[in-house]
Design a protein around this motif. Structure first.
Motif, PDB file in Angstrom:
ATOM      1  N   THR A  98       0.640  -1.278   0.226  1.00  0.00           N
ATOM      2  CA  THR A  98       0.416  -0.102  -0.354  1.00  0.00           C
ATOM      3  C   THR A  98       1.244   0.929  -0.234  1.00  0.00           C
ATOM      4  OG1 THR A  98      -1.454  -1.169   0.985  1.00  0.00           O
ATOM      5  CG2 THR A  98      -1.981   0.921   0.892  1.00  0.00           C
ATOM      6  N   ALA A  99       1.765   1.112   0.122  1.00  0.00           N
ATOM      7  CA  ALA A  99       3.130   2.360   0.662  1.00  0.00           C
ATOM      8  C   ALA A  99       3.684   2.868  -1.181  1.00  0.00           C
ATOM      9  CB  ALA A  99       4.542   2.382   1.692  1.00  0.00           C
ATOM     10  N   LEU A 134      -7.128   1.345  -4.687  1.00  0.00           N
ATOM     11  CA  LEU A 134      -6.591   0.130  -3.659  1.00  0.00           C
ATOM     12  C   LEU A 134      -7.046  -1.633  -3.859  1.00  0.00           C
ATOM     13  CD1 LEU A 134      -3.951  -0.446  -1.825  1.00  0.00           C
ATOM     14  CD2 LEU A 134      -5.310   0.608  -0.506  1.00  0.00           C
ATOM     15  N   HIS A 135      -7.074  -1.919  -3.981  1.00  0.00           N
ATOM     16  CA  HIS A 135      -7.920  -3.575  -3.767  1.00  0.00           C
ATOM     17  C   HIS A 135      -7.267  -3.865  -3.049  1.00  0.00           C
ATOM     18  CE1 HIS A 135      -9.952  -6.606  -4.782  1.00  0.00           C
ATOM     19  NE2 HIS A 135      -9.020  -7.513  -5.456  1.00  0.00           N
ATOM     20  N   PHE A 136      -7.628  -4.694  -2.575  1.00  0.00           N
ATOM     21  CA  PHE A 136      -7.125  -5.959  -1.497  1.00  0.00           C
ATOM     22  C   PHE A 136      -7.887  -6.731  -1.675  1.00  0.00           C
ATOM     23  CE2 PHE A 136      -5.919  -4.176   2.635  1.00  0.00           C
ATOM     24  CZ  PHE A 136      -4.864  -2.998   2.285  1.00  0.00           C
ATOM     25  N   TYR A 153      -9.633   1.272   5.150  1.00  0.00           N
ATOM     26  CA  TYR A 153     -10.429   2.321   4.438  1.00  0.00           C
ATOM     27  C   TYR A 153      -9.834   3.990   4.665  1.00  0.00           C
ATOM     28  CZ  TYR A 153     -14.407   4.861   3.194  1.00  0.00           C
ATOM     29  OH  TYR A 153     -15.886   5.297   3.070  1.00  0.00           O
ATOM     30  N   ARG A 154      -9.301   4.416   5.754  1.00  0.00           N
ATOM     31  CA  ARG A 154      -8.959   5.829   6.007  1.00  0.00           C
ATOM     32  C   ARG A 154      -7.889   5.950   4.999  1.00  0.00           C
ATOM     33  NH1 ARG A 154     -13.561   4.775   8.059  1.00  0.00           N
ATOM     34  NH2 ARG A 154     -14.268   5.670   9.514  1.00  0.00           N
ATOM     35  N   ALA A 155      -7.365   4.832   5.353  1.00  0.00           N
ATOM     36  CA  ALA A 155      -5.891   5.132   4.068  1.00  0.00           C
ATOM     37  C   ALA A 155      -6.540   5.159   2.756  1.00  0.00           C
ATOM     38  CB  ALA A 155      -5.087   3.748   4.004  1.00  0.00           C
TER      39      ALA A 155
END
Length: 240
Positions: A98-99, A134-136, A153-155
């Protein structure tokens, strides 16, 4: 891109290839490369307007399976799947990927944007920026209490696949086996049902790829939004 029909892709593994490249395939996102699914020069040349950037947590190196067989030539097969992931390892890896996406956004000078709503996608289409959702792919990085879901979610998390093919705390995936059926194993666990309800509340898309048949119907019963299949994926559609 303005003269081409914009393309929005349902899934790519670019973050995995940037964060954990195979030896000899290290690359950046802003230089054209023959490795990996996407880089910015190829995306712009191909008219790619955006897509779902997947965070997939591979098994730790000690649990890596043997190299994939040449499936089209082997006939029937049943590939062994890695064991469930450790939560701490999954969260550490997911944070790193994610980063990586946010670093790409920061270094892009506005040419790549992580989007959180339909309106932001529309603005990217108007401006010619690459829109990244952004997908997990699999929820192993989320604890059963769902604390991590709120944080991710906030990210920027806006799409979540409950499972990859291995089982986790939330449900059961379809094994890599042929001939076979998606009707394998039980449905969602109690934690999985709570995860679906939380995604409905947050308006996170639910990706049903890799989920077994019983889990699929559990999501359908629990979701308060219609289901649509795209690119061999099924998503619960959230409003803009």
């Amino acid at each position: 891109m303005a003269s081409q029909l914009p393309i929005f892709d349902g899934h790519n593994d670019t973050l995995l290839k940037l964060y954990l490249p195979k030896p000899g395939q290290e690359r950046g996102f802003f230089e054209r490369s023959e490795h990996g699914h996407i880089d910015l020069p190829r995306a712009e040349a191909g008219g790619l307007a955006g897509g779902f950037f997947a965070v997939y947590v591979p098994p730790p190196p000690r649990d890596q399976p043997d190299p994939d067989p040449d499936l089209p030539k082997t006939g029937a097969y049943a590939m062994p799947l890695p064991p469930p992931l450790d939560l701490a390892y999954a969260q550490r890896t997911a944070l790193g990927m994610t980063a990586t996406l946010f670093r790409v956004e920061a270094e892009s000078a506005g040419r790549v944007r992580v989007v959180r709503s339909a309106g932001e996608i529309e603005r990217c289409l108007a401006d010619g920026a690459l829109a990244a959702i952004l997908h997990f792919e699999g929820a192993e990085m989320i604890d059963p209490e769902l604390d991590a879901l709120e944080v991710f979610y906030r990210a920027g998390l806006r799409s979540l696949g409950i499972v990859w093919s291995r089982p986790n705390a939330f449900g059961h995936g379809v094994p890599f086996a042929f001939p076979s059926s998606p009707d394998t194993g039980p449905g969602l666990t109690d934690a999985g049902k709570a995860l679906v309800r939380a995604c409905n509340r947050l308006r996170v898309l639910i990706d049903l790829s890799h989920l077994n048949g019983a889990g699929f119907w559990d999501v359908a019963r629990l979701s308060d939004a219609p289901l649509v299949a795209t690119h061999s994926n099924a998503h619960a559609l959230a409003p803009s």
